[in-house]
Design a protein around this motif. Sequence first.
Motif, PDB file in Angstrom:
ATOM      1  N   LEU A 374       0.828  -1.208   0.000  1.00  0.00           N
ATOM      2  CA  LEU A 374       0.000   0.000   0.000  1.00  0.00           C
ATOM      3  C   LEU A 374       0.858   1.251   0.000  1.00  0.00           C
ATOM      4  O   LEU A 374       0.527   2.254  -0.647  1.00  0.00           O
ATOM      5  CB  LEU A 374      -0.931   0.000   1.217  1.00  0.00           C
ATOM      6  CG  LEU A 374      -2.037  -1.060   1.230  1.00  0.00           C
ATOM      7  CD1 LEU A 374      -2.760  -1.045   2.576  1.00  0.00           C
ATOM      8  CD2 LEU A 374      -3.021  -0.822   0.090  1.00  0.00           C
ATOM      9  N   LEU A 375       1.991   1.201   0.719  1.00  0.00           N
ATOM     10  CA  LEU A 375       2.892   2.348   0.754  1.00  0.00           C
ATOM     11  C   LEU A 375       3.516   2.576  -0.629  1.00  0.00           C
ATOM     12  O   LEU A 375       3.679   3.725  -1.068  1.00  0.00           O
ATOM     13  CB  LEU A 375       3.980   2.125   1.800  1.00  0.00           C
ATOM     14  CG  LEU A 375       5.041   3.221   1.945  1.00  0.00           C
ATOM     15  CD1 LEU A 375       4.405   4.579   2.187  1.00  0.00           C
ATOM     16  CD2 LEU A 375       5.987   2.880   3.088  1.00  0.00           C
ATOM     17  N   ALA A 376       3.858   1.488  -1.320  1.00  0.00           N
ATOM     18  CA  ALA A 376       4.408   1.610  -2.672  1.00  0.00           C
ATOM     19  C   ALA A 376       3.314   1.826  -3.709  1.00  0.00           C
ATOM     20  O   ALA A 376       3.594   1.950  -4.893  1.00  0.00           O
ATOM     21  CB  ALA A 376       5.202   0.359  -3.024  1.00  0.00           C
ATOM     22  N   ARG A 377       2.078   1.864  -3.270  1.00  0.00           N
ATOM     23  CA  ARG A 377       0.887   2.048  -4.105  1.00  0.00           C
ATOM     24  C   ARG A 377       0.755   0.978  -5.180  1.00  0.00           C
ATOM     25  O   ARG A 377       0.438   1.244  -6.325  1.00  0.00           O
ATOM     26  CB  ARG A 377       0.842   3.433  -4.735  1.00  0.00           C
ATOM     27  CG  ARG A 377      -0.605   3.895  -4.932  1.00  0.00           C
ATOM     28  CD  ARG A 377      -0.757   5.132  -5.758  1.00  0.00           C
ATOM     29  NE  ARG A 377      -2.162   5.341  -6.073  1.00  0.00           N
ATOM     30  CZ  ARG A 377      -2.600   6.046  -7.109  1.00  0.00           C
ATOM     31  NH1 ARG A 377      -1.743   6.629  -7.917  1.00  0.00           N
ATOM     32  NH2 ARG A 377      -3.887   6.187  -7.337  1.00  0.00           N
ATOM     33  N   PHE A 378       1.013  -0.261  -4.767  1.00  0.00           N
ATOM     34  CA  PHE A 378       0.658  -1.375  -5.623  1.00  0.00           C
ATOM     35  C   PHE A 378      -0.864  -1.524  -5.648  1.00  0.00           C
ATOM     36  O   PHE A 378      -1.422  -2.046  -6.600  1.00  0.00           O
ATOM     37  CB  PHE A 378       1.279  -2.679  -5.104  1.00  0.00           C
ATOM     38  CG  PHE A 378       2.773  -2.741  -5.295  1.00  0.00           C
ATOM     39  CD1 PHE A 378       3.468  -1.730  -5.926  1.00  0.00           C
ATOM     40  CD2 PHE A 378       3.488  -3.838  -4.842  1.00  0.00           C
ATOM     41  CE1 PHE A 378       4.833  -1.793  -6.111  1.00  0.00           C
ATOM     42  CE2 PHE A 378       4.862  -3.921  -5.022  1.00  0.00           C
ATOM     43  CZ  PHE A 378       5.535  -2.898  -5.650  1.00  0.00           C
ATOM     44  N   TYR A 379      -1.502  -1.089  -4.597  1.00  0.00           N
ATOM     45  CA  TYR A 379      -2.957  -1.035  -4.485  1.00  0.00           C
ATOM     46  C   TYR A 379      -3.332   0.332  -3.923  1.00  0.00           C
ATOM     47  O   TYR A 379      -2.495   1.032  -3.353  1.00  0.00           O
ATOM     48  CB  TYR A 379      -3.508  -2.093  -3.523  1.00  0.00           C
ATOM     49  CG  TYR A 379      -3.026  -3.505  -3.738  1.00  0.00           C
ATOM     50  CD1 TYR A 379      -3.733  -4.389  -4.541  1.00  0.00           C
ATOM     51  CD2 TYR A 379      -1.883  -3.976  -3.092  1.00  0.00           C
ATOM     52  CE1 TYR A 379      -3.303  -5.702  -4.709  1.00  0.00           C
ATOM     53  CE2 TYR A 379      -1.445  -5.280  -3.254  1.00  0.00           C
ATOM     54  CZ  TYR A 379      -2.161  -6.136  -4.068  1.00  0.00           C
ATOM     55  OH  TYR A 379      -1.733  -7.422  -4.230  1.00  0.00           O
ATOM     56  N   ASP A 380      -4.602   0.677  -4.054  1.00  0.00           N
ATOM     57  CA  ASP A 380      -5.149   1.842  -3.363  1.00  0.00           C
ATOM     58  C   ASP A 380      -5.990   1.355  -2.191  1.00  0.00           C
ATOM     59  O   ASP A 380      -6.675   0.324  -2.278  1.00  0.00           O
ATOM     60  CB  ASP A 380      -6.016   2.682  -4.303  1.00  0.00           C
ATOM     61  CG  ASP A 380      -5.212   3.745  -5.040  1.00  0.00           C
ATOM     62  OD1 ASP A 380      -4.062   4.005  -4.624  1.00  0.00           O
ATOM     63  OD2 ASP A 380      -5.721   4.305  -6.020  1.00  0.00           O
ATOM     64  N   VAL A 381      -5.935   2.105  -1.107  1.00  0.00           N
ATOM     65  CA  VAL A 381      -6.692   1.723   0.097  1.00  0.00           C
ATOM     66  C   VAL A 381      -8.179   1.864  -0.183  1.00  0.00           C
ATOM     67  O   VAL A 381      -8.611   2.663  -1.016  1.00  0.00           O
ATOM     68  CB  VAL A 381      -6.281   2.593   1.297  1.00  0.00           C
ATOM     69  CG1 VAL A 381      -4.826   2.393   1.642  1.00  0.00           C
ATOM     70  CG2 VAL A 381      -6.564   4.070   1.020  1.00  0.00           C
ATOM     71  N   ASP A 382      -8.983   1.092   0.541  1.00  0.00           N
ATOM     72  CA  ASP A 382     -10.442   1.235   0.455  1.00  0.00           C
ATOM     73  C   ASP A 382     -10.941   2.314   1.398  1.00  0.00           C
ATOM     74  O   ASP A 382     -11.994   2.914   1.168  1.00  0.00           O
ATOM     75  CB  ASP A 382     -11.114  -0.105   0.787  1.00  0.00           C
ATOM     76  CG  ASP A 382     -10.829  -1.164  -0.270  1.00  0.00           C
ATOM     77  OD1 ASP A 382     -11.133  -0.913  -1.445  1.00  0.00           O
ATOM     78  OD2 ASP A 382     -10.284  -2.226   0.078  1.00  0.00           O
ATOM     79  N   ALA A 383     -10.205   2.558   2.459  1.00  0.00           N
ATOM     80  CA  ALA A 383     -10.562   3.619   3.407  1.00  0.00           C
ATOM     81  C   ALA A 383      -9.286   4.075   4.105  1.00  0.00           C
ATOM     82  O   ALA A 383      -8.316   3.330   4.217  1.00  0.00           O
ATOM     83  CB  ALA A 383     -11.589   3.120   4.430  1.00  0.00           C
ATOM     84  N   GLY A 384      -9.301   5.314   4.583  1.00  0.00           N
ATOM     85  CA  GLY A 384      -8.131   5.855   5.241  1.00  0.00           C
ATOM     86  C   GLY A 384      -7.154   6.440   4.245  1.00  0.00           C
ATOM     87  O   GLY A 384      -7.504   6.722   3.087  1.00  0.00           O
ATOM     88  N   ALA A 385      -5.908   6.597   4.642  1.00  0.00           N
ATOM     89  CA  ALA A 385      -4.909   7.202   3.772  1.00  0.00           C
ATOM     90  C   ALA A 385      -3.510   6.718   4.149  1.00  0.00           C
ATOM     91  O   ALA A 385      -3.234   6.435   5.315  1.00  0.00           O
ATOM     92  CB  ALA A 385      -4.970   8.722   3.864  1.00  0.00           C
ATOM     93  N   VAL A 386      -2.653   6.624   3.126  1.00  0.00           N
ATOM     94  CA  VAL A 386      -1.229   6.345   3.317  1.00  0.00           C
ATOM     95  C   VAL A 386      -0.482   7.591   2.851  1.00  0.00           C
ATOM     96  O   VAL A 386      -0.702   8.056   1.724  1.00  0.00           O
ATOM     97  CB  VAL A 386      -0.769   5.115   2.508  1.00  0.00           C
ATOM     98  CG1 VAL A 386       0.705   4.858   2.737  1.00  0.00           C
ATOM     99  CG2 VAL A 386      -1.589   3.884   2.890  1.00  0.00           C
ATOM    100  N   ARG A 387       0.359   8.131   3.710  1.00  0.00           N
ATOM    101  CA  ARG A 387       1.022   9.398   3.380  1.00  0.00           C
ATOM    102  C   ARG A 387       2.546   9.251   3.420  1.00  0.00           C
ATOM    103  O   ARG A 387       3.094   8.499   4.226  1.00  0.00           O
ATOM    104  CB  ARG A 387       0.595  10.500   4.347  1.00  0.00           C
ATOM    105  CG  ARG A 387      -0.888  10.826   4.285  1.00  0.00           C
ATOM    106  CD  ARG A 387      -1.216  12.042   5.153  1.00  0.00           C
ATOM    107  NE  ARG A 387      -2.624  12.385   5.057  1.00  0.00           N
ATOM    108  CZ  ARG A 387      -3.559  11.916   5.872  1.00  0.00           C
ATOM    109  NH1 ARG A 387      -3.210  11.107   6.872  1.00  0.00           N
ATOM    110  NH2 ARG A 387      -4.816  12.264   5.722  1.00  0.00           N
ATOM    111  N   VAL A 388       3.182  10.009   2.552  1.00  0.00           N
ATOM    112  CA  VAL A 388       4.636  10.157   2.542  1.00  0.00           C
ATOM    113  C   VAL A 388       4.925  11.654   2.665  1.00  0.00           C
ATOM    114  O   VAL A 388       4.468  12.446   1.835  1.00  0.00           O
ATOM    115  CB  VAL A 388       5.251   9.598   1.240  1.00  0.00           C
ATOM    116  CG1 VAL A 388       6.733   9.977   1.148  1.00  0.00           C
ATOM    117  CG2 VAL A 388       5.086   8.089   1.168  1.00  0.00           C
ATOM    118  N   GLY A 389       5.653  12.029   3.715  1.00  0.00           N
ATOM    119  CA  GLY A 389       5.935  13.440   3.931  1.00  0.00           C
ATOM    120  C   GLY A 389       4.680  14.269   4.102  1.00  0.00           C
ATOM    121  O   GLY A 389       4.641  15.442   3.701  1.00  0.00           O
ATOM    122  N   GLY A 390       3.632  13.650   4.655  1.00  0.00           N
ATOM    123  CA  GLY A 390       2.370  14.345   4.869  1.00  0.00           C
ATOM    124  C   GLY A 390       1.471  14.415   3.651  1.00  0.00           C
ATOM    125  O   GLY A 390       0.376  14.969   3.716  1.00  0.00           O
TER     126      GLY A 390
END
Length: 569
Positions: A374-390
């Motif tokens: 999810l961090l490498a964005r192989f997928y997109d989350v269904d809910a919530g958020a993954v952030r890099v540097g905000g």
Amino acid sequence: MIRTLLRVLGREHAKPVRRTVALMTATATAEGLSYAFLVPILGALFGPDPADAVPWLIAFGGVFAVYAILRYSSDLSGFRVGIALLRGTYHRLGGHLARLPMGWYSADRVGEVSVLAGSGVMRAMSILAHLLSPFISASVTPLTIVAVMLACNWQLGLAALVAVPVVAAIQAWTGRAVAATAARRAGRDHEATGRVIEYLQAQPVLRAGGRTTERFQVLDDSLQDVQRASRRTVLSVLPGVVGLTVTVQAMFTVLLALGTYLALNGGIGVAEVLTIFVLAARCADPLLSLADIGGKLRSARAELGRLDAVLNTEPLPEAPDPVLPAQHGVEFESVTFRHGDRTVTDTVSVTVPEGQKLAVVGPSGSGKSTLLQLLARFYDVDAGAVRVGGVDVRAIGTEALMARIAIVFQDVYLFDGTIEENVRLGRPDAGDADVREAATAARLDEVIERLPDGWATSVGEGGALLSGGERQRVSIARALLKDAPIVLLDEVTSALDPINETAVHDGIERLLAGRTVVMVAHRLRTVQRADHVVFLDGGRVVEQGTHGELLRQGGRYAGFWELAVAAHS
């Protein structure tokens, strides 16, 4: 079909395709019109002065020369455009596959993509180079000849014209019947290809179990399904082939009987009758070839449809105005991700400050590797958020995101090339000194020194010619060369021998220095290096804190640690 072809190829190829189709149509029309000269030629030959046929023969030769030039030009254009489209299609398919989400690549996609990228694209792109010209010729030339017959004698021409809708109806009916069975056949082909790949990959297990002489039942079943589907495809085509042949022969018989009747009753001359018979015979040949050409064209069109379906699969959306993060801390905020009906991660919230290391621990299937993906964005989350540097990773351009991330997975894949080529994938424009420095830091130089060809050693497909530890060293050298500020590790030493494990750990120590790290961990040394530890179970964060804090709590993590220590001692 042409619309589908243009949709697959893209707008930039529309003009040459339309020009080629127009040229092929003009060629087929010219061929049909050339037979119109048979009327005055035969009329003169059977008339009082056969020498009157000479000017018409010269005119026929001129028209035939024009047809020959058109035919050469259309065939050459078809081959040139076909080759250009084949190259462009491979580039477009490869680029599109690289942008599709990793979730699209399910197990059954292996066979599908293998068939599509191999024979599928070749068959689809053969439409212009090999199939379209004979199909247009077999369709347009007989229609032009029928028009000539109508001009010669309306009665015989009208009799020939009646066969046109019958032939068209048979072709359409056969096409529908074949399309249904072809789709099932394609599914069986893809499944069988996947089973063959699975059988080859399972050879070590089968041989270790002493089952090399036994039949692989899953593969056998798939091949039998292919055989049954092939039989159904042949049976679905057979009525159309027979129907077309009967229709063409019936048309010729009717024309023969009608022409004889008109000639005996004085309604038409002998020359006209012979002309009609010659035209009818020339019309029958291309019509009979329609069955074979139509079958090949339908097969190619089916592959074209599957290619179109893949190219229409939506990749992960790109931000219209991408944002570049200024920092490199990582944050998972209430992240929920589902794979089918299964919830893999459930409201996971973790923060990794820039330059710190997070160890993700937990039983198999708890969602550890999914967090990295999810961090490498192989997928997109269904809910919530993954952030890099905000910044949400969905708001960062794909190239910019991947430039900030170096990934070292447990299962390393190397491309079939040299060691140096595989290391340079991390940064293709790197200088030789940088490549050597990365290799030394990953202790890959030790491997290179003992190989006869050194840096030029071929690693084989998937890196098969190297050991697991050697592949990991190449992977770490590649990540070091990339010099990304964020590093993702998926327990890279779990299957290594002690010597390779020590070498790989040395490389990892250099890789992690000063970078933000998220690592899936099982080994004691890996967990102890972390600034923060998260224990996952069932996709949820059960415990989190430092290694010492979690041990003092005496919870799930402490139990995991005790088992790990016992196994290590």
